[in-house]
Design a protein around this motif. Structure first.
Motif, short mmCIF file in Angstrom:
data_model
loop_
_atom_site.label_atom_id
_atom_site.label_comp_id
_atom_site.label_asym_id
_atom_site.label_seq_id
_atom_site.Cartn_x
_atom_site.Cartn_y
_atom_site.Cartn_z
N GLN A 13 0.85 -1.23 0.02
CA GLN A 13 0.03 -0.02 -0.02
C GLN A 13 0.96 1.36 0.05
O GLN A 13 2.03 1.24 0.67
N ALA A 14 0.26 2.40 -0.52
CA ALA A 14 0.95 3.64 -0.70
C ALA A 14 1.56 4.01 1.04
O ALA A 14 0.71 3.81 1.72
N GLY A 15 2.66 4.55 1.14
CA GLY A 15 3.19 4.66 2.67
C GLY A 15 4.13 3.55 3.02
O GLY A 15 4.89 3.80 3.90
N GLY A 16 4.16 2.27 2.28
CA GLY A 16 4.72 1.18 2.85
C GLY A 16 5.99 0.91 2.33
O GLY A 16 6.71 2.10 1.78
N SER A 17 6.69 -0.01 2.76
CA SER A 17 8.02 0.01 2.25
C SER A 17 8.44 -1.54 1.79
O SER A 17 7.66 -2.58 2.14
N LEU A 18 9.40 -1.62 0.85
CA LEU A 18 9.98 -2.93 0.17
C LEU A 18 11.39 -2.85 0.29
O LEU A 18 11.88 -1.80 0.01
N ARG A 19 11.82 -4.02 -0.03
CA ARG A 19 13.45 -3.92 0.08
C ARG A 19 13.69 -5.07 -1.03
O ARG A 19 13.53 -5.95 -0.94
N LEU A 20 14.34 -4.32 -2.17
CA LEU A 20 14.83 -5.15 -3.25
C LEU A 20 16.40 -5.60 -2.94
O LEU A 20 17.04 -5.01 -2.70
#
Length: 120
Positions: A13-20
């Motif tokens: 969701q918008a505002g969230g985080s991910l790590r590639l």
């Protein structure tokens, strides 16, 4: 031939985080540049962030202050990470990892891409 294995994409969701993550191995040359690029539907591939072996980083204006690129090394491979915070729907794209001998080298090797989708 260089092998680039990407992971970490997904739906958030918008505002969230991910790590590639992108792990580079089997390189016949010394990798001194790794970068993350992205391509949204109907748009050209663009640089998101890059890092050199000396630690110099570069970011697209649209992600400055939200994304952080870093790199780790072991004997066999280099791994580049892209921490993405405060994600926006406009960050939705396929993200590709790139590895080159030097920042000024052309082409280089590309990963298979990982989808990042940010919902509003």
């Amino acid at each position: 031939q260089v092998q680039l294995v990407e992971s970490g994409g997904g739906l958030v969701q918008a505002g969230g985080s991910l790590r590639l993550s992108c792990a580079a191995s089997r390189s016949p040359f010394s990798i001194n540049y790794m970068g993350w690029y992205r391509q949204a539907p109907g748009k050209q591939r663009e640089l998101v962030a890059s890092i050199t072996s000396g630690g110099t980083t570069n970011y697209a204006d649209s992600v400055k202050g939200r994304f952080t690129i870093s790199i780790s090394r072991d004997n066999a491979k280099k791994t580049v990470y892209l921490q993405m915070n405060s994600l926006k729907p406009e960050d939705t794209a396929i993200y590709y990892c790139n590895a080159k001998p030097y920042p000024w080298s052309t082409g280089g090797y590309w990963g298979q891409g990982t989808q990042v989708t940010v919902s509003s």
